[in-house]
Every structure is written in structure tokens, then in C-alpha cells.
Motif scaffolding. Structure first.
Motif, mmCIF file in Angstrom:
data_model
loop_
_atom_site.group_PDB
_atom_site.id
_atom_site.type_symbol
_atom_site.label_atom_id
_atom_site.label_comp_id
_atom_site.label_asym_id
_atom_site.label_seq_id
_atom_site.Cartn_x
_atom_site.Cartn_y
_atom_site.Cartn_z
ATOM 1 N N HIS A 49 0.830 -1.207 0.000
ATOM 2 C CA HIS A 49 0.000 0.000 0.000
ATOM 3 C C HIS A 49 0.867 1.259 0.000
ATOM 4 O O HIS A 49 0.603 2.209 -0.754
ATOM 5 C CB HIS A 49 -0.906 -0.017 1.231
ATOM 6 C CG HIS A 49 -1.975 1.028 1.206
ATOM 7 N ND1 HIS A 49 -2.912 1.131 0.199
ATOM 8 C CD2 HIS A 49 -2.260 2.048 2.074
ATOM 9 C CE1 HIS A 49 -3.717 2.152 0.435
ATOM 10 N NE2 HIS A 49 -3.345 2.725 1.567
ATOM 11 N N SER A 113 -7.910 0.463 3.557
ATOM 12 C CA SER A 113 -7.786 0.294 2.104
ATOM 13 C C SER A 113 -8.173 1.541 1.326
ATOM 14 O O SER A 113 -7.812 1.688 0.158
ATOM 15 C CB SER A 113 -8.658 -0.882 1.646
ATOM 16 O OG SER A 113 -10.042 -0.600 1.883
ATOM 17 N N SER A 182 -8.324 -3.350 -2.387
ATOM 18 C CA SER A 182 -9.045 -3.273 -1.120
ATOM 19 C C SER A 182 -9.550 -4.637 -0.676
ATOM 20 O O SER A 182 -9.761 -4.872 0.516
ATOM 21 C CB SER A 182 -10.223 -2.300 -1.244
ATOM 22 O OG SER A 182 -11.135 -2.736 -2.245
#
Length: 431
Positions: A49, A113, A182
């Protein structure tokens, strides 16, 4: 001499403690859910991420995120233990926080997310740590509450097994979704909640009727402190866990290590991290379960912890000079053997030297600071070590720290020797 455990008063007509055949799977499920939720992001999801939103600054951002998160864990774990000890809810002192902690943890992971800025990741990761530590404090206190002393080594080994299987299961499940999506976070959150709900159903947690001590500022501040002069064995147990866990905290940089040292991209690295993890977990599984029950049989804990510190140090030396992926796998095997040996006896050893078993949640939460603090200190010092000497300097420094952990074990009394004093032993004294 060792002290007899004193049970807290329970509500008249309340259910008894969980039968051992139900207690073990319940504890393992709760620990598994906790580890899936907390360690999977540390070993894979956060790196992916942050690589997407921070680019070249991802390693620095990772240190900032995990460092702040670990500081929150450092604050919340002792408070969570103290709150759990004084909880009088009908659901029980420990089940209340296993349930509420896992639900809050899952919701925060799903929200993670949607973050697009590093500061947002920092805030949400701090909330993740706060929620997770309420569940973690309750898990550990259950061992002191409901496991007889003669069976704690085996249970400690099984808890260590769950702690190692959790992240691998989480990585395997996360890899069923596209990298960086996500859906990876949602899968991890769903597994964590499902495992914890099953644990709450299986557990019995008698409601205590003991008077609640006041929760004033002085009580809160005392939560973070114990007197190492009055309880030296507890102090050495804390230091041992801290030093060895500093070595083990190097795993948070494996994704960056593989990408930067060997040039793997974000689409390939997840599978390699999973493969390394599976190899390590197999070693942890064999060692933690076998060593836990062997520790109960021979009534010795220190040799297993000493071996662990030496093995972790040796594995990190191998990582420092690994010329190829094969050496990384060999080092992971050795790291798994060391981690399994330590996890087999660590919790049992810590419970044995508690200053006051009536405040097991609070005291074990202080011990858990030794888990949280390395997660803050290692990312804090990692950029400096990497700048000075790259990954060799990083791994070698942590190897020395882990080796010091093996030395610190010597000062802890062995089973049956708690009352002895001498140059290399520190007697157990209780409040």
C-alpha cells in the motif's frame, strides 16, 4: 517457594472455567485472528500500500507508520490489561475485549484500504494497534486465569504456533485477491472477526464479583511500571523478550529486502514472501509444539530460550550476507527453529514469574511492551542503519541484540528454583 494461585471471586451460580478441550482451540482461534489481522499488514499489505502511495519514499513511510503504531501499542497494551482485569461485564473479563477488540480491528482494517495519504495510514494504523492490543491483552491473561502451571509449556507452544501460522494464513488468503486491492484488506478483516467470534462462543469466562479498584490517574500511571528490584525475575523475563523480539522484528523489512536486494517487483514479491513464510512456519510449528511439551516434561525452560536467541542471531547473520534467494530460505528455516523454540516457553515462563497473579492482565501487558517496543525502535533505527551500511548493517546489528537476549535468560530462575539466589539467578518475589 512457589506461590499457590488465588482465584478471584466469581458471581454465584456463574459458569466454571472452560474445559481444557475447549479452551485450547478457543485460545488458538483468538490468537490466530489477532495475528492474521495485525501481522499480515506488517509483512505484506502495508508495504504494498505504501509503495503505491509513497513510491520511492515507501521504506521511510513504512518506518513512520509502524513506529507510531508501535508507540500506540506501547501505551494501550498495559491500559488494556488493566481495564480487562477490572471488567465486570456479564460476558466476562476476557471475552468482552476479545469480541469488541476484534470488531474494532476489522472495521479499521477495511477503512485502511481507502487511504491515499501517508498521514491517513498513520492515523488508521494507530487505531488498528489500539484495538488489537485489547484483544491481545485478553488472550494472554486467559493463560494465567485458566491454565494449570504444569500444562503452560504445551499451551505456550500452541500459542506460538498460532502466532506463526496466522500471518502465513493471512498472506495466503490476501494473495487470492489482486495485489494492492481493497479486497486484500477485507479478506484479512473477515478472517480475524470470524476466528474471534468462534473463540468467544467456545470460551467460558466466569464473571468476577471482586471489588473494582479505582481507575484514577495514579492507577493508570502505575500500569506502566513494576519495581525490578522487588521483582527481578520478572524484569529479566521482560528484557529477554525485548532483545529477542528486536531480532525477530527484522521480518517487517523482508518485502523491502527482497525488492531492493534481488529486484523483485510488487507483483512477484507477495508469492515469495508467502513461500518464505511457509517454510519458516513449518519449522515454527514443529519446534514450538514439540519444545513446549518437552519443556513441561523435563521441567526446564531456559535452554529453549537460550537456543532461540542464538538461532535468531545466526539466521540474521546469514540474511546479512545472503547472495541469493536460496540462502534467504535457509536463514528463514533457522529463524523459524529459533522462533519456535522461544515461543514454546516464553509465555509459560512469563506467567511463572508474574509479580501478582490477581493482576495477570496488567502484568502480562507490561511484558507485552517488550513485543511492542521493538516494533517502534527497529523502524526508528532502520533508516540510519540502512544508510550506514545497507541491509548487512541492519541485520548484523539485530543479530547482536538477539544474542544478548540469550545471555539475559541466564538470570531467570529455572522451574523449581524460584526461591534460590545466587550470581546467575534472580529469585521470584510476589506482591
Amino acid at each position: 517457594m512457589t506461590q499457590e494461585r488465588v482465584a478471584l471471586p466469581v458471581e454465584p451460580g456463574a459458569v466454571k472455567a472452560t474445559p481444557f478441550g475447549r479452551f485450547v482451540p478457543a485460545l488458538l482461534l483468538s490468537q490466530l485472528g489477532f495475528c492474521v489481522a495485525l501481522v499480515t499488514p506488517l509483512q505484506l499489505l502495508l508495504a504494498l500500500h505504501l509503495n503505491a502511495i509513497a513510491g520511492a519514499d515507501a521504506t521511510t513511510a513504512f518506518g513512520i507508520v509502524t513506529g507510531f503504531g508501535a508507540l500506540v501499542a506501547l501505551l494501550f497494551n498495559p491500559i488494556a490489561g488493566r481495564v480487562s482485569d477490572r471488567t465486570r461485564a456479564r460476558l466476562g473479563r476476557r471475552r468482552t475485549w476479545i469480541l469488541s477488540g476484534s470488531l474494532a480491528l476489522a472495521l479499521t482494517l477495511i477503512a485502511m484500504s481507502a487511504t491515499t495519504q501517508v498521514w491517513q495510514v498513520v492515523v488508521l494504523w494507530c487505531l488498528v494497534q489500539a484495538a488489537a492490543n485489547f484483544q491481545y491483552a485478553a488472550n494472554n491473561a486467559l493463560v494465567a486465569d485458566q491454565v494449570p502451571a504444569a500444562r503452560r509449556g504445551g499451551v505456550s507452544g500452541l500459542v506460538g504456533f498460532a502466532a506463526s501460522v496466522g500471518p502465513i494464513a493471512g498472506i495466503a488468503l490476501a494473495n487470492t485477491a489482486p495485489a494492492g486491492s481493497s479486497r486484500q484488506w477485507i479478506i484479512v478483516a473477515a478472517v480475524a472477526v470470524g476466528a474471534s467470534l468462534l473463540a468467544v462462543v467456545l470460551l467460558r469466562d466466569p464473571r468476577s464479583t471482586a471489588p473494582k479498584p479505582p481507575l484514577d490517574l495514579r492507577t493508570i500511571l502505575s500500569t506502566f511500571w513494576f519495581n525490578p528490584r522487588r521483582h527481578p525475575a520478572f524484569g529479566w523475563a521482560w528484557l529477554t523478550r525485548f532483545l529477542i523480539m528486536c531480532g525477530y522484528a527484522s521480518g517487517g523489512y523482508n518485502t523491502f529486502f527482497l525488492m531492493q536486494r534481488f529486484g523483485y517487483d510488487e507483483h512477484d514479491v507477495g508469492g515469495i514472501v508467502l513461500a518464505i513464510g511457509i517454510v519458516s512456519v513449518l519449522c515454527v510449528a514443529i519446534t514450538s509444539i514439540a519444545a513446549g511439551y518437552l519443556s513441561d516434561a523435563v521441567k526446564r525452560q531456559k535452554p529453549f530460550a537460550i537456543f532461540a536467541g542464538i538461532a535468531v542471531a545466526a539466521a540474521l547473520v546469514m540474511m546479512a550476507f545472503a547472495p541469493d534467494l536460496t540462502m534467504v530460505f535457509v536463514a528463514s528455516i533457522l529463524l523459524g527453529l529459533g522462533a519456535g523454540s522461544f515461543l514454546a516457553v516464553d509465555l509459560a515462563l512469563c506467567v511463572r514469574v508474574l509479580p501478582n497473579e490477581e493482576e495477570a492482565g496488567k502484568d502480562l501487558a507490561i511484558i507485552n511492551i517488550a513485543n511492542s517496543l521493538p516494533q517502534s525502535l527497529v523502524p526508528f533505527f532502520a533508516p540510519m542503519l540502512l544508510a550506514l551500511g545497507g541491509f548487512p548493517a541492519f541485520f548484523l546489528t539485530l543479530a547482536v541484540v538477539a544474542l544478548l537476549g540469550a545471555v539475559a535468560v541466564i538470570r531467570i530462575p529455572e522451574i523449581g528454583c524460584e526461591h534460590l539466589t545466587g550470581r546467575w539467578t534472580a529469585p521470584i518475589t510476589r506482591a
